[in-house]
Design an enzyme around this catalytic site. Structure first.
Site, mmCIF file in Angstrom:
data_model
loop_
_atom_site.group_PDB
_atom_site.id
_atom_site.type_symbol
_atom_site.label_atom_id
_atom_site.label_comp_id
_atom_site.label_asym_id
_atom_site.label_seq_id
_atom_site.Cartn_x
_atom_site.Cartn_y
_atom_site.Cartn_z
ATOM 1 N N GLU A 106 59.621 13.638 62.109
ATOM 2 C CA GLU A 106 59.721 12.872 63.151
ATOM 3 C C GLU A 106 58.417 11.902 63.119
ATOM 4 O O GLU A 106 58.661 10.894 63.923
ATOM 5 C CB GLU A 106 59.114 13.910 64.313
ATOM 6 C CG GLU A 106 60.470 15.297 64.432
ATOM 7 C CD GLU A 106 61.664 14.599 64.892
ATOM 8 O OE1 GLU A 106 61.672 13.429 65.218
ATOM 9 O OE2 GLU A 106 62.519 15.260 64.397
ATOM 10 N N ASP B 242 63.850 11.303 56.554
ATOM 11 C CA ASP B 242 63.979 12.259 55.594
ATOM 12 C C ASP B 242 63.127 11.992 54.350
ATOM 13 O O ASP B 242 62.476 12.789 53.757
ATOM 14 C CB ASP B 242 65.378 12.359 54.943
ATOM 15 C CG ASP B 242 66.171 13.441 56.207
ATOM 16 O OD1 ASP B 242 65.675 14.122 57.045
ATOM 17 O OD2 ASP B 242 67.441 13.384 56.028
#
Length: 685
Positions: free
Chosen positions: A524, A588
């Site tokens: 995030e 990711d």
């Protein structure tokens, strides 16, 4: 200093919690706990697989081989599904109690009445299609395309989105103010591409969709010939809408989708669309400005409507209403709806038990009331120290990694640090709760209760138009197993629901907590700097704040990721869309890297952790990360998600990041040239 908001106070719906406080999260787990954790980790692995050739199979092969996909699910994921099921069971217990023992508590009364009305299938069956008859009569009464658009405004208030969609969000270029958003919508299939099939399977799906629409018209009272005619007209009309729609990858572009128009400019570009009637029927005054996400769609829509006869528009509106209403009506209608959208599209052969669907619906209608009780039961305050420490450590790792990025210059590094320090981290649940006291609930009318819950949410949303953004607001309930980054507010949000085992536990080694939840935190944070997040300044404003030459170097680094993921393919041969998934892939890659570096910083201060399940601390980190995405799914849902989901399929969410991070190869002794240790890697953050 980074602005961190930790929202972790314990609040109960009634009375104090009887749950004893857990042990200090920094305490080492008991030996018996370590053994159980090791057993659980090991049984999900496939030790026969080569970690250096296919790490997903190595970390998840045991889970995939031993897990039978339930009939009532198209997909299960080791961590997400485990936590979701446990959270759902907690909420189920709360609702069963509310339905039977509400007493004089108005909160419990409404929760119990909503849940009870959903469970009362006898009452639902007895009413048949009566709940929607008044709406169907309104559709029959329209006399023009202008009437159809006006009525669409009323329908969208509680569910269907005919023609286009509406929302209210922070203005990307004035992030302290909310703005009305208009965007493409109105098709019944998951994506525009379904209407233009290129193979036999796609053509079969489109034919099944038309047959399903005809069946639904029949269940609502049409004779067979009329039902087939209307179904054909609906598919033809939706195809014309789909022709105007943007591709999903373009919808990710925050610059392309920022098209702020004055009300007068919007009227001029949509002449003949009757937006005045649409807003009036939704109870909205014409705003000063609107962001038109997909302007070409709205320019084309008046022409599409002008070429469509009135019977087709009526059939289309009825279909939109029937399709949305189906889950809340009789078992026959509900099952017919599921047969297409659940089985034909997703491969799920059986609906979930009624109680699970009713728990989900109550969650959707009054989620924060349930969240208050949930956090008292499932998110004890002693978790605070571990969560706060992990967040701070991962932010530190992000900042310390910046000098290692060759494509950045010193000025951009300083700006990146400024933005990272400005990110607000919200953990647990909000510091103020929504009050659903105005929602009218009737214990005998489930359909009307769903409508009432949706009308409350829409009214709350519409009241924000032109108003200041509430920076305390959360866009997820505390019990959700998820997390998000919000660019205009420059905030990362982690509900209590995801901070549960197997993502997070006081008993886990630090390696596992950093590998699982730590990666989510890093993911995030990195979203604030992915191909779209980077376009937002530290203040949350969408504007260019990098030097052109640095932006060019970033784009080259991102292109490496896009091309690499374009080369990944499912067993069925369908390739990942590297453009659609680029932001998630960058997040990711960055998330794994900075979470691991934060873990190594912890080790430098505290020493190496003992082996677990034969794995070193670093290996535990990577296995814990991978096992967060261990998945079993139907071919149908995989095919749908590769077309529509901005996240890559689970195998590539695991293998993609590790093959681009040399520390993984070092941890597992992979030789250069192995599949998980290529000579050339992609690095953005």
């Amino acid at each position: 200093m980074r602005n961190t908001t930790l929202l972790m106070l314990l609040v109960a719906c009634s009375g104090a919690s009887n749950t004893p406080p857990p042990a200090n999260p920094t305490d080492a787990p008991e030996p018996s706990a370590s053994a159980a954790i090791a057993t659980d980790v090991a049984k999900s692995m496939n030790p026969e697989a080569n970690a250096c050739e296919d790490f997903y199979e190595y970390a998840c092969g045991g889970f995939r081989a031993s897990t039978q996909l339930p009939e009532d699910r198209p997909m299960i994921t080791r961590s997400f599904t485990t936590i979701f099921d446990e959270n759902q069971a907690v909420i189920h217990g709360l609702l069963e109690k509310a339905a039977k023992e509400a007493g004089d508590d108005p909160v419990q009364q409404k929760l119990g009445a909503f849940y009870g009305s959903c469970m009362d299938t006898d009452a639902i069956e007895a009413r048949g299609t009566e709940p929607v008859k008044a709406y169907l009569a309104e559709i029959d009464a329209i006399t023009s395309a202008a009437d159809a658009v006006a009525l669409a405004g009323r329908l969208q208030d509680f569910g269907p989105n005919p023609f286009f969609g509406m929302g209210v969000y922070a203005d990307d270029k004035q992030p302290d103010t909310n703005i009305l958003i208009l965007a493409q919508s109105g098709i019944g299939l998951p994506d525009r591409d379904y209407y233009f099939p290129e193979d036999d399977k796609g053509k079969e799906t489109l034919a099944e969709y038309e047959a399903h629409i005809a069946k639904m018209f029949g269940l609502f009272g049409e004779d067979e010939a009329s039902a087939k005619k209307k179904a054909a007209s609906v598919v033809a009309f939706e195809t014309r809408l789909a022709e105007t729609h943007w591709a999903r990858a373009d919808l990710r572009d925050s610059e392309k989708t920022y098209n702020k128009k004055s009300w007068a400019e919007l009227q001029a570009m949509t002449k003949g669309l009757n937006l005045e009637g649409y807003l009036a029927s939704a109870g909205i005054d014409a705003p000063e400005s609107v962001n038109v996400v997909t302007p070409s769609v709205f320019e084309a829509l008046p022409k599409v409507l002008a070429k469509t006869d009135l019977p087709t528009l009526k059939a289309y509106l009825k279909w939109q209403l029937m399709s949305w209403s189906a889950p809340y009506l009789t078992a026959e209608i509900d099952e017919a709806n599921f047969a297409f959208f659940g089985t034909a599209l997703s491969g799920q052969t059986k609906q979930q038990p009624r109680w699970k669907r009713c728990v989900n619906r109550t969650n959707e209608a009054m989620g924060e009331w349930l969240g208050r009780a949930y956090v008292d039961l499932r998110f004890a305050g002693a978790s605070k120290e571990t969560a706060e420490s992990m967040v701070d450590g991962i932010f530190d790792a992000f900042e310390k990694n910046l000098p290692n990025l060759a494509w950045m210059d010193d000025e951009t590094r300083a700006k990146a640090v400024e933005k990272a320090n400005a990110i607000v981290a919200k953990l647990g649940y909000p510091n103020k709760w929504k009050d659903y006291g105005s929602v009218e609930i009737d214990g005998s009318k489930h359909f009307e209760n769903v409508v009432a819950g949706n009308l409350f949410a829409t009214s709350e949303m519409e009241a924000k138009i032109g108003q200041p953004v509430d920076k305390d607001e959360w866009h997820m309930t505390p019990q959700e197993v998820n997390a998000y980054y919000n660019p205009p507010q420059n905030e990362i949000v982690f509900p209590a629901g995801i901070m549960q085992s197997p993502f997070f536990s006081k008993d886990f080694p630090k390696a596992m907590n950093y590998g699982a939840l730590g990666m989510v935190i890093g993911h995030e944070i990195t979203h604030g700097f992915d191909d779209e997040g980077r376009k937002y300044a530290p203040t949350g404003e969408l504007k260019e704040w990098w030097a052109p030459e640095v932006s060019e170097k970033f784009e080259a680094a991102a292109e490496c990721v896009e091309e690499q993921y374009n080369g990944f393919a499912l067993e069925t041969g369908e390739h990942v869309n590297g453009s659609l998934t680029l932001g998630e892939n960058i997040a990711d890659l960055g998330g794994v890297k900075i979470a691991h570096q934060a873990y190594r910083a912890w080790v430098a201060e505290n020493g190496e952790e003992p082996e677990l399940a034969g794995l070193t601390g670093d290996q535990q980190f990577f296995v814990a990360f991978a096992q967060g995405w261990c998945t079993v799914a139907t071919p149908e849902i995989e095919a749908m998600r590769v077309k529509t989901d901005p996240h890559s399929p689970p195998r590539f969410r695991v293998n993609g990041p590790v093959m681009n991070y040399p520390a993984f190869a070092e941890a597992f002794g992979c030789e250069t040239g192995a599949a998980m240790a290529p000579e050339e890697v992609c690095e953005v953050w």
